[in-house]
Structure formats: C-alpha cells, structure tokens
Design a protein around this motif. Structure first.
Motif, PDB file in Angstrom:
ATOM      1  N   ARG A 245     -52.577  10.680 -12.690  1.00 40.57           N
ATOM      2  CA  ARG A 245     -52.933   9.529 -11.625  1.00 40.57           C
ATOM      3  C   ARG A 245     -51.487   8.787 -11.607  1.00 40.57           C
ATOM      4  O   ARG A 245     -51.123   8.257 -10.571  1.00 40.57           O
ATOM      5  CB  ARG A 245     -54.166   8.935 -11.803  1.00 40.57           C
ATOM      6  N   LYS A 246     -51.151   8.352 -12.829  1.00 42.65           N
ATOM      7  CA  LYS A 246     -50.196   7.182 -13.140  1.00 42.65           C
ATOM      8  C   LYS A 246     -49.037   7.800 -12.475  1.00 42.65           C
ATOM      9  O   LYS A 246     -48.113   7.425 -11.835  1.00 42.65           O
ATOM     10  CB  LYS A 246     -49.961   7.041 -14.454  1.00 42.65           C
TER      11      LYS A 246
ATOM     12  N   ARG B  46     -48.998   7.925  -8.695  1.00 41.81           N
ATOM     13  CA  ARG B  46     -48.682   6.526  -8.330  1.00 41.81           C
ATOM     14  C   ARG B  46     -47.452   6.215  -8.234  1.00 41.81           C
ATOM     15  O   ARG B  46     -46.911   5.470  -7.366  1.00 41.81           O
ATOM     16  CB  ARG B  46     -49.569   5.607  -8.886  1.00 41.81           C
TER      17      ARG B  46
END
Length: 94
Positions: free
Chosen positions: A62-63, A66
């Motif tokens: 997820r990081k 993003r």
C-alpha cells in the motif's frame, strides 16, 4: 539364448520395442515424490512466513502504491503547470 541375443531379439520386434522408445524421451521429465517433497516444503515455508507477516506485507504494498501514485501526480502537475483540480459539473446539474 544369451542376454545379448535376447536384447537383440526384443529390439528387432517392433511391437515390443516401440512402447519403451516412446517413454525414453520423457524419462528426464519424471518428477517423483522424493523430488517434489523438498520443493513443496520450501513453498509451504514461504507461504507460512507471508501469512504470519501478512499485515506488514499489505502495508508495504500500500505504501509503495501511494508513493508511485503521488510521484506520478506530481510529475503530471509539473508538466501541465497546475495541480489536480476538481472538475465542475455543467450548469443545471447538481
């Protein structure tokens, strides 16, 4: 009849020699349970570690996602000269 004569006789009979000749090419491709057990054990260990650390794996993905999306948005705003803006609906629509 000696062993050599027997082998020669068998190899000259087409209906006896043909089935064995078909399988000779596939012999190196045989994977038995003794070869598959270590491979599946290693695969199970990798899956087990992933399951134990699943929350951290998802957070890392997820990081990274993003970060990539933020970078692509900043590059697109640098090329157009303006940042992301809200699109206004045409007149007469809420």
């Amino acid at each position: 009849m000696g062993m050599t004569q027997f082998i020669v006789a068998v190899l000259h009979v087409p209906h006896l020699a043909r089935p064995m000749a078909d399988w000779v090419g596939f012999a190196p491709l045989y994977v038995g349970p003794d070869q598959m057990l270590p491979v599946m054990s290693a695969l199970g260990a990798v899956v087990g570690v992933l399951l134990m650390l699943w929350n951290r794996v998802v957070a890392l993905v997820r990081k990274a996602f993003r970060l990539v999306m933020k970078r692509s948005a900043s590059e697109s705003s640098a090329t157009t000269g303006r940042g992301p803006q809200a699109v206004e609906p045409p007149d007469g629509q809420p």
